[in-house]
Design an enzyme around this catalytic site. Structure first.
Site, mmCIF file in Angstrom:
data_model
loop_
_atom_site.group_PDB
_atom_site.id
_atom_site.type_symbol
_atom_site.label_atom_id
_atom_site.label_comp_id
_atom_site.label_asym_id
_atom_site.label_seq_id
_atom_site.Cartn_x
_atom_site.Cartn_y
_atom_site.Cartn_z
ATOM 1 N N ASP A 1 1.021 1.600 8.580
ATOM 2 C CA ASP A 1 0.597 1.097 9.921
ATOM 3 C C ASP A 1 1.633 1.181 11.149
ATOM 4 O O ASP A 1 0.883 0.741 12.334
ATOM 5 C CB ASP A 1 0.370 -0.393 9.726
ATOM 6 C CG ASP A 1 -0.254 -0.585 8.338
ATOM 7 O OD1 ASP A 1 -1.357 0.143 8.259
ATOM 8 O OD2 ASP A 1 -0.086 -1.356 7.517
ATOM 9 N N ARG B 1 0.570 -5.857 -4.755
ATOM 10 C CA ARG B 1 0.834 -6.464 -3.834
ATOM 11 C C ARG B 1 1.810 -7.821 -3.947
ATOM 12 O O ARG B 1 1.542 -8.959 -3.095
ATOM 13 C CB ARG B 1 -0.120 -6.828 -2.765
ATOM 14 C CG ARG B 1 -0.836 -5.652 -1.978
ATOM 15 C CD ARG B 1 -1.944 -5.827 -1.443
ATOM 16 N NE ARG B 1 -2.554 -4.229 -0.766
ATOM 17 C CZ ARG B 1 -1.962 -3.625 0.358
ATOM 18 N NH1 ARG B 1 -0.752 -4.203 1.057
ATOM 19 N NH2 ARG B 1 -2.295 -2.642 0.593
ATOM 20 N N ASP C 1 6.766 -7.487 4.750
ATOM 21 C CA ASP C 1 6.659 -8.708 3.993
ATOM 22 C C ASP C 1 7.803 -8.266 2.848
ATOM 23 O O ASP C 1 8.508 -9.163 2.353
ATOM 24 C CB ASP C 1 5.568 -8.690 3.139
ATOM 25 C CG ASP C 1 4.411 -9.479 3.833
ATOM 26 O OD1 ASP C 1 4.883 -10.256 4.820
ATOM 27 O OD2 ASP C 1 3.193 -9.460 3.694
ATOM 28 N N GLY D 1 0.797 -1.105 0.060
ATOM 29 C CA GLY D 1 -0.151 0.058 0.099
ATOM 30 C C GLY D 1 0.908 1.316 -0.019
ATOM 31 O O GLY D 1 1.901 1.213 0.561
ATOM 32 N N LYS E 1 8.708 1.229 4.684
ATOM 33 C CA LYS E 1 7.748 2.161 4.623
ATOM 34 C C LYS E 1 6.758 1.498 5.098
ATOM 35 O O LYS E 1 6.517 0.216 5.188
ATOM 36 C CB LYS E 1 7.288 2.558 3.241
ATOM 37 C CG LYS E 1 6.640 1.304 2.360
ATOM 38 C CD LYS E 1 5.259 1.392 2.351
ATOM 39 C CE LYS E 1 4.623 -0.186 2.109
ATOM 40 N NZ LYS E 1 3.164 -0.268 2.064
ATOM 41 N N THR E 2 5.696 2.221 6.006
ATOM 42 C CA THR E 2 4.332 1.772 6.476
ATOM 43 C C THR E 2 3.554 2.674 7.216
ATOM 44 O O THR E 2 4.120 3.415 8.020
ATOM 45 C CB THR E 2 4.520 0.255 7.366
ATOM 46 O OG1 THR E 2 3.251 0.118 7.900
ATOM 47 C CG2 THR E 2 5.256 0.570 8.338
#
Lengths: 499, 499
Positions: free
Chosen positions: A162, A111, A140, A55, A159-160
């Protein structure tokens, strides 16, 4: 009017970015990681490919800007590993247009994973004369990078949005988390201000962030809402309902028929009995696929639920949640958690309980889910700086001949210090789909962390009073620009909230 | 960390506000309105009460700051007319804490109207030694002000996030519209950026704004989305579905399985056959209340729909919309439009039509409703300026002994010019609940306005290309601060988008 898109976008492209060192830098080992050891004066030119995976997160375009600054030949891969496997490459030239802008749209993303296609990936890189690969992605993707690293020079950039890729002092936070939480925190702050103005609504706000509750914790620290649920507390569903219902009743008695409840996207996965129920249903759906396909909805429901250990819980749930739990699973056999309307589930159960506790209590509810609007915002000043410097670090690691490292930035309150963590150091063994695998650990909210402990020490006051904060829209200029994520500052022990 | 709430709030309180003249000013008549005619040097002190009415809008606190600056004795009324009728007054002292902050929480607000309680209101003002009253609200509140004005000195200050209180060159826009549209435009811009990054979603976004589509038009001008529906176009539902479905198919053929559709909150009221259907059902519900109360859901549905002229349309609608249309009405016998999930209705009908037009077309949908998060945001630089100056103008009108005027600011692109419009001039006759009444007209989007015509000239390009804009978070400092609402600049014929 349509030149350069918006005034804001025209102006942010002019914002200067500050490098935390004189890049490109050489590295030297120090206590198991790599730290800068002077400037690289002459480097062999390399043809380096870069891709986004997973994402979008704000700051990704600036990673490209940082990479391009230190690497002479940078090749973009369209749509992540999907494009890599299709050989969809192009030469990256001038990046002025995307400097400081949000989104991953310059390259696109996907993804697609390469766990079973390592050979193919390596062959495609060789065919396209790729000397090294930079993978920008979450946990991941870092695992994917580790798979490729022994065979091809690979650097991972974390990166995230979340916030679930963290590694103690060495990786305080990836890029994307700060922007997403600042977007959500503004909205939550605005809604808190609205409750205090119109005096008649409870708002249940679900926040994106997959399993971990980092986003919810950070937004809570920024806004001080009436209630915030942290999934990692692993409370029983009935206890969560009881807590909220009691707060509704107590505040109503004080004349406050309003409030805001923050709900993390991954909450249901943490509720032990809910988790067990979902697991039981998953297993029934998996084992009896054939039989179930031939049953009508009512028979299907009866067939699945009759022998559930958590049948009591199942019957306690509203029918729309029951239907969702019984629906067919995604390709991996998992329930798509983001599609469960947890915010509505909680408010419905609370409404029922409130009427039991204090009949006649006013309880008007609104629901929100903040997700996509936070992933692709223009990067905050923090994420703009972080993305750019991670690009500079990753490019330097490539020039320095390193492979299998994750680029990071520490000491964020002191201008940032480059560091590279061996991916092998971050790997641990996990069971995934019944098999043991070496993967990068997904970081959850730690209940002994400084940020969580601070939240716990204040949550009672926030519930009883209206001591909320409205953090406002993130600023790119002026005195409110250089703010760190509060949870990161607390967990890293920084003495200031500014970077 | 909890002192002064957030860093942003601490800093915005220090932002200086610019007055558009040397207040307090005297006024003189000019072409049917009042314009400034020099400074008031000596004024008789008055005890002035002020209240908010209706939904919150950003900039309201600055109206109080402006009033307080020119009036020696300012009395706050808690919770609007509800508080006035309850005698809930307090002396307003220092307003430094709320300067430039969002929301109406300093006073609170309510939707109580005083049409049938004018005598009572006047008596309460007299009892509390109120010499004059400032009513901060939308079109309904201005109508209330006009009712009181012959008996008590009253000035109306125009607020509305909906933008539906406008009066040509004399009232370009009330405060609150700019902030709400800038909050929504940022989110829509972020989502547009997300569609282009993740390449797989259509987002249907409903925007608050009651009947009129001003908010949707403004957000469309700021973000250039794939499609924006303007209610005032009065298209048939089937035509709207056809337009969107064709766009989905055309873009899919070009490899673009994504887009953003903006939907105004009041859309359904404008669709002629939908309007007729709602009217028919309203009338059935009103006439047969007793009979209907004794029927079960299926019988009720059959009883209501069997003789509908728009039965074909009713049957075309998804069942959850049918249920909503058949549900009981609010106290005024009206359907609560904001509760109809128009965004879901459209996407469901489009999904069906897309599969008829081009079977197999990918069409993954997300839904959003942006409402409360925009009403109480910290005021944009524009709304902060506008609110403050409206307060200065309203206070001056009080000191100048005027009653029955609405305070306004024109020539916004040139620093603003104070003006006062007689409420009597703005009144017109309207039928409401079967009776003719003198009210302030609700301004709709005019299909011959410059803003709408510009939108129409561009919408085809926006649909075919991805020429969207990401206007970013509103800035309170720096080069992107002083932006006007685009629709206002176009409609007023300003040559610049800055104020």
């Amino acid at each position: 009017m349509e030149v350069g898109r918006s005034l804001f976008e025209r102006e942010i492209r002019k914002r200067e970015l500050r490098a935390c060192a004189e890049f490109p830098v050489r590295f030297a080992e120090h206590e198991g990681v790599l730290v800068p050891a002077g400037r690289i004066e002459h480097a062999t030119p390399k043809r380096v490919a870069v891709l986004f995976s997973g994402g979008p997160a704000a700051g990704g375009h600036n990673v490209l800007v940082g990479l391009k600054q230190v690497l002479s030949q940078l090749v973009g891969v369209r749509e992540g590993f999907k494009g890599l496997l299709a050989g969809d490459f192009f030469e990256i030239q001038n990046l002025d247009e995307i400097k400081n802008t949000g989104g991953f749209d310059y390259l696109g993303t996907s993804r697609v994973k390469i766990k079973e296609r390592v050979e193919e990936t390596l062959a495609l890189c060789k065919k396209n004369h790729i000397d090294a690969l930079v993978i920008i992605g979450g946990d991941d993707s870092a695992t994917n990078a580790a798979l490729l690293a022994p065979h091809l020079q690979v650097i991972s950039v974390p990166k995230t949005m979340d916030g679930d890729l963290q590694y103690g002092k060495l990786l305080p936070i990836p890029f994307g988390f700060d922007t997403a939480t600042k977007v959500y925190a503004e909205l939550v702050g605005n809604i808190l201000q609205d409750t205090k103005s119109s005096l008649k609504y409870w708002h249940f706000v679900k926040l994106m962030g997959r399993t971990a509750s980092h986003v919810t914790l950070e937004v809570a620290l920024q806004t001080k809402p009436t209630i915030a649920i942290i999934g990692e507390e692993q409370h029983r569903l009935t206890d969560i309902i009881e807590t909220i219902a009691n707060a509704v009743v107590e505040r109503s008695k004080a004349g406050k028929n309003y409030g805001v409840v923050l709900v993390p996207e991954g909450l249901l996965e943490f509720i032990p009995e809910m988790n067990q129920l979902i697991g039981e249903i998953d297993s029934m759906l998996g084992r009896h696929q054939g039989t179930l396909a031939e049953l009508g909805p009512d028979e299907r429901k009866q067939f699945i639920t009759i022998n559930l250990e958590q049948r009591g819980l199942f019957n306690f749930l509203p029918s729309y949640i029951q239907e969702m739990l019984l629906a067919d699973r995604d390709a991996h056999g998992n329930l798509t958690v983001s599609q469960v309307e947890t915010e509505r589930l909680l408010s419905d159960l609370v409404a029922k309980r409130v009427q039991e506790l204090a009949p006649g209590t006013k309880f008007n509810v609104n629901h929100h889910f903040f997700g996509y609007e936070g992933r692709c915002g223009a990067p905050s000043a923090f994420d703009a700086m972080l993305g750019y410097n991670l690009g500079l670090v990753a490019g330097s690691l490539i020039l320095d001949g390193r492979t299998g490292y994750l680029a990071s930035l520490t000491s964020l309150n002191e201008g940032g210090k480059a560091v590279a963590i061996p991916l092998s150091k971050m790997m641990h063994e996990e069971e995934r789909e019944g098999e043991k695998e070496q993967v990068i650990e997904k970081a959850l909210v730690k209940l002994d962390s400084a940020a969580y402990k601070f939240f716990v020490s204040r949550q009672d006051v926030w519930m009883r009073t209206d001591r909320f904060a409205s953090p406002g829209p993130r600023q790119l200029w002026g005195p409110a620009t250089n703010q760190l994520p509060i949870s990161v500052a607390l967990n890293q022990g920084y003495s200031s909230l500014n970077f």
